[in-house]
Every structure is written in C-alpha cells, then in structure tokens.
Design a protein around this motif. Structure first.
Motif, PDB file in Angstrom:
ATOM      1  N   TYR A 170      -6.398   8.033   1.734  1.00  0.00           N
ATOM      2  CA  TYR A 170      -6.709   7.111   0.642  1.00  0.00           C
ATOM      3  C   TYR A 170      -5.534   6.184   0.330  1.00  0.00           C
ATOM      4  O   TYR A 170      -4.799   6.418  -0.640  1.00  0.00           O
ATOM      5  CB  TYR A 170      -7.045   7.884  -0.638  1.00  0.00           C
ATOM      6  N   PRO A 171      -5.295   5.133   1.079  1.00  0.00           N
ATOM      7  CA  PRO A 171      -4.269   4.163   0.686  1.00  0.00           C
ATOM      8  C   PRO A 171      -4.630   3.508  -0.652  1.00  0.00           C
ATOM      9  O   PRO A 171      -5.792   3.204  -0.917  1.00  0.00           O
ATOM     10  CB  PRO A 171      -4.288   3.144   1.824  1.00  0.00           C
TER      11      PRO A 171
ATOM     12  N   THR B 293      -1.712   0.703   9.571  1.00  0.00           N
ATOM     13  CA  THR B 293      -1.634   0.624   8.109  1.00  0.00           C
ATOM     14  C   THR B 293      -2.510  -0.521   7.634  1.00  0.00           C
ATOM     15  O   THR B 293      -2.776  -1.471   8.390  1.00  0.00           O
ATOM     16  CB  THR B 293      -0.192   0.413   7.626  1.00  0.00           C
TER      17      THR B 293
ATOM     18  N   TRP C 193       0.830  -1.202   0.000  1.00  0.00           N
ATOM     19  CA  TRP C 193       0.000   0.000   0.000  1.00  0.00           C
ATOM     20  C   TRP C 193       0.866   1.254   0.000  1.00  0.00           C
ATOM     21  O   TRP C 193       1.864   1.328   0.714  1.00  0.00           O
ATOM     22  CB  TRP C 193      -0.911   0.033   1.225  1.00  0.00           C
ATOM     23  N   SER C 194       0.439   2.255  -0.752  1.00  0.00           N
ATOM     24  CA  SER C 194       1.054   3.581  -0.687  1.00  0.00           C
ATOM     25  C   SER C 194       0.030   4.556  -0.122  1.00  0.00           C
ATOM     26  O   SER C 194      -1.173   4.419  -0.364  1.00  0.00           O
ATOM     27  CB  SER C 194       1.514   4.052  -2.065  1.00  0.00           C
ATOM     28  N   VAL C 195       0.502   5.516   0.641  1.00  0.00           N
ATOM     29  CA  VAL C 195      -0.400   6.492   1.258  1.00  0.00           C
ATOM     30  C   VAL C 195       0.336   7.809   1.439  1.00  0.00           C
ATOM     31  O   VAL C 195       1.525   7.825   1.762  1.00  0.00           O
ATOM     32  CB  VAL C 195      -0.944   5.979   2.614  1.00  0.00           C
ATOM     33  N   ASN C 196      -0.385   8.907   1.193  1.00  0.00           N
ATOM     34  CA  ASN C 196       0.160  10.247   1.412  1.00  0.00           C
ATOM     35  C   ASN C 196      -0.628  10.917   2.524  1.00  0.00           C
ATOM     36  O   ASN C 196      -1.852  11.009   2.455  1.00  0.00           O
ATOM     37  CB  ASN C 196       0.057  11.084   0.130  1.00  0.00           C
ATOM     38  N   ARG C 197       0.088  11.387   3.539  1.00  0.00           N
ATOM     39  CA  ARG C 197      -0.573  11.997   4.697  1.00  0.00           C
ATOM     40  C   ARG C 197      -0.222  13.476   4.862  1.00  0.00           C
ATOM     41  O   ARG C 197      -0.663  14.093   5.820  1.00  0.00           O
ATOM     42  CB  ARG C 197      -0.181  11.256   5.990  1.00  0.00           C
TER      43      ARG C 197
ATOM     44  N   GLY D 297       0.491   6.984  11.226  1.00  0.00           N
ATOM     45  CA  GLY D 297       1.106   5.851  10.558  1.00  0.00           C
ATOM     46  C   GLY D 297       1.269   4.610  11.400  1.00  0.00           C
ATOM     47  O   GLY D 297       1.841   3.616  10.927  1.00  0.00           O
TER      48      GLY D 297
END
Length: 467
Positions: A347-348, A460, A313-317, A457
């Motif tokens: 939005y992962p 996850t 998974w990629s995620v931007n916080r 974080g």
C-alpha cells in the motif's frame, strides 16, 4: 443472527487496511503449509539476558511498546464483537463510501467477510467453495498483530475446502479432508476480502457467501467469558498506568509471540506487578505512568522516523509478521493496524507531490505510468488508487467516484502505451479522472498480489505532478 445493513456495513468497514497470504501445497500437519506466511519476522531476537539487564523503568517502557498492538486489537475486537457477536461470520453487502468512518482508509475494491474468533470454547471450522477466478483472501490475525495464516487465491489457489482453526495446545481430531491451522492465540481476527468490480458484481460475492460457513467443531462446553466493553477507541490509547490495567486480562488468552517476549512479560509480572490478574496493589503506578508516556513518545518518534519517500510515496514492505521488532510492530499498529504481509498486498501512500509539496485539491495533478510500467502483479492481482481527505476517510463528492484502477471502465493507455491519471476536484472531462477533495488530500495505491519488482523495490509508483 440478522442486523441492519447499515449497522453491519459500518462494523465491517473497520477492517479497511488488512489482507495477507502465501502460496503452497496442501497438507495435514498442524500448521498447514498452504496457509502460513512467507515473510520473515523482522528485528533482532530479544533474549532473557536482554530483559534481565533492563532497569525497571526500561522494562516498563518496553512493555508499553510491546503491549500497544494488543490494546489496539482488543479494543477493535470488543467493538466488533459487541456488534457482531463472536464466532459468527458476517459479510459486507455494499461498497464502502463516505459514510464509512470507523477506521481509516476504507476500501472500495473488496467486500469484507469477517469474524471475531474466541477459541476458548474450542476449534472452529471454516468451509469455503471453490473460487478459482476471483481474487479473495482470508487473513488470520493474532491480537499481537501477526498475520499467522492465510486462505485464498494465493495461499490455497482458490480451492474448496475446510480449515479447522484450533487454539494453542489442541490435539483433537479434525474431520476427514480438513486442514488444521494452529492458532498461536485464543483470540483471533478472521479478516476476509473478496474482489468486487462494482455494485452490480455484489451478487456474485453473495453467492459465494451462501456456500460458505463458520461452525464450531465440537458442541460448546459452556458460555464464553464476555469480551467486555472497549475503554475507548483504537486511535486513543491511554498513556498512563491505566494502559497496563487494560492490557493485563488479555495476556492469559494470548501468549506472547516469541520466547523473548514471554521472558519480558514474566519479568513485568515479577518485577512490576503487572500480569494477567491486573496490577498488583503494591505496584509503582508512578513508574508505570512515566513509562507509558515514554513508550507513547517512542512510538510517535518511530512513526516520524520511518517516513522515507520516493517521488512522494512512502511504502512499507517488511510488515505482517514482526518477531521481536517491537518498535515496528507498534508503528504498524498505530498507522495501519492489521497490515498484510507484502506478498499479498502493498500500500504505497502519498501526502505530497513529486516535489514534496502537500497535495491539495484546489490544484489539478497528473500521475503517468510510462509504457510497460503499470504496477506489476501476479495473475488475479489488481491495483487501484484511492483519494482520501487528510483524515484518511473518503470526502463526499457528487461524482460518486472515489477510486480508479485496472477495472475502471474506459481507462485506456495513450497511443504511446502510457497511462495518465488526472487528479482534480472538478471534472476535467477525461475518463482517467480520480476526483479528490477540495483541500489537502492523501492518496493510497493498493497493489494486491504484487510481483517481484514491487516486493524488491525495483518498481515504485510514478510521482504525482501539478498539471
């Protein structure tokens, strides 16, 4: 003004990746505390000294990266404004589906309520009823893609009220009891979304629509300048000097978001001949061509370099407001225009399984939330998992199901408290089935009103594994 439901639905679904908000007490000051974001602007400050030290080529390349979000926004605004008009609130009246193909990653969890605001004619007043028990939010987004204010469940507690959206420098009188949101730009996207469980729940949202309004605060003083026709799609931004010609007219209506960027654009006009009136006749278009190509390559490299994965998974916080982090601002404009501040939604995204292999619907997968490890959310928050084709649109499926989440009927944990979702193209005969396309696919996990463990974080998503 009335337009056909299919035409309206197509327009509204262009807003598939946006939301935002912040919590606070009411107030009468110009920037209402109840509506401003809490996310800090990212990146080191850009100073006039930094700008002065740039060569002309460096300055032009920086201007391409800085102006890229504006061109994406203006093309989107022109397309929606041309269909819906300006300063008029429209509401989506049916759930998204495979026919929704304007902007990527359509959302089946909410109905949109949107408007393209042009404040050159003066302030607008948004009036809403009390909505205490249904998640909703209105995001106010500048063309520079800063989410500068919010109204809704988290931002204002769902209370009824009137909010005056005012252009820069406005010093008029607001109606008694109204709050003023000072917009940093004269053009604004108003992006609303209201949680809806299923088609049967649509009527409840439309009842909210019937008690809401967006009206001019004062009588219009004249006709607004036209928004113009978009030169192309928001996904195909030019990489030559025509980019700067397209950008230039928007600079007058939309002041740069920081002092450093104001210095940048002042230097661009003085040294490169690009300003609100367009490109000067004596401008070096060869330099602008080269800088646009270099700026595009820089954004592309930024997209590739930010792909950090945890269990696939990629995620931007750190998005939603950007300060002088021009690369992050452009990166988000390219891959997720109009992004929320993370306090409102995270939005992962997964394109690969937990072992790094591309997700492919010719296989069956599972995704297991251990006992006590479902997505941690604040009250009235929700989560959902959607499957898209590798083009990030829903692929038609005979089941008619494209999303699964905490409101899916029949979704229940196992005896040990865990919850396992089954991802497959063909029906595996379980209630926890998320249909996926029969080839490569992409997953998006939507987490609205995420709690602290998501934001810091420590929580996850679990990896997706072949069955």
């Amino acid at each position: 003004m009335v337009i056909g439901p299919r035409r309206l639905l197509s327009a509204l679904l262009a807003l598939a990746l946006v939301a935002g908000g912040c919590r606070g007490e009411g107030g009468d000051d110009r920037t209402a505390a109840t509506t401003t974001t809490t996310t800090e602007a990212a990146g080191a400050a850009l100073t006039p000294e930094d700008v002065e030290a740039m060569s002309d080529t460096e300055l032009a390349t920086e201007a391409y990266v800085a102006g890229y979000p504006m061109v994406v926004s203006i093309r989107t605004m022109q397309r929606l404004g041309g269909l819906l008009g300006t300063n008029t609130l429209f509401w989506q009246t049916a759930l998204s589906g495979p026919e929704s193909r304007i902007i990527v990653a359509p959302n089946r969890d909410t109905l949109y309520s949107v408007a393209v605001l042009d404040l050159r004619a003066g302030p607008l007043a948004l009036t809403l009823p009390e909505v205490p028990d249904r998640y909703h939010t209105y995001q106010l987004l500048s063309p520079w893609t800063d989410s500068f204010a919010y109204i809704g469940t988290r931002a204002t507690g769902g209370r009824a009220g009137t909010w005056v959206i005012a252009p820069p420098g406005w010093d008029g009188e607001a109606p008694a009891g109204a709050e003023v949101i000072a917009s940093p730009t004269r053009q604004v996207f108003l992006l609303g979304r209201f949680l809806v469980d299923d088609e049967a729940d649509v009527a409840a949202v439309l009842a909210i629509r019937d008690r809401s309004s967006l009206t001019p605060l004062d009588a219009p003083t004249g006709a607004l300048p036209p928004l113009g026709e978009p030169a192309g799609t928001a996904q195909d931004i030019p990489t030559d000097a025509s980019f700067f010609a397209e950008l230039a007219p928007s600079l007058a209506a939309n002041p740069p978001p920081t002092e450093g960027q104001a210095a940048l654009w002042a230097a661009v006009e003085a040294r490169l001949g690009v300003g609100p009136d367009g490109i000067a006749p004596d401008a070096d278009t060869d330099l602008l061509d080269a800088a646009a190509a270099a700026g595009d390559e820089r954004i592309t490299a930024e997209v590739a370099g930010r792909a950090e994965l945890v269990d696939g998974w990629s995620v931007n916080r750190e998005i939603g407001v950007y300060g002088d982090d021009l690369d992050l601002r452009a990166f988000v404009a390219r891959i997720g225009w109009g992004a929320n501040v993370p306090e409102e939604a995270v939005y992962p995204v997964a394109r690969v399984d937990a072992d790094g292999a591309t997700l492919d619907g010719r296989r069956t997968y599972t995704m297991t939330f251990p006992a006590g490890a479902l997505p941690p959310l604040d009250p009235l928050g929700f989560w959902s998992l959607s499957a898209y084709g590798d083009d990030m649109f829903f692929a038609p499926h005979p089941s008619g199901r494209y999303t699964i989440g905490d409101r899916t009927p029949g979704l229940a944990p196992a005896a040990d408290g865990s919850l396992t979702l089954t991802l497959a193209h063909d029906d595996p005969g379980v209630e926890s089935w998320l249909p996926v396309p029969d080839g490569p696919f992409v997953l998006m996990l939507r987490l609205y009103l995420p709690a602290a463990p998501v934001l810091d974080g420590t929580w996850t998503p679990p990896g997706v594994v072949p069955a």
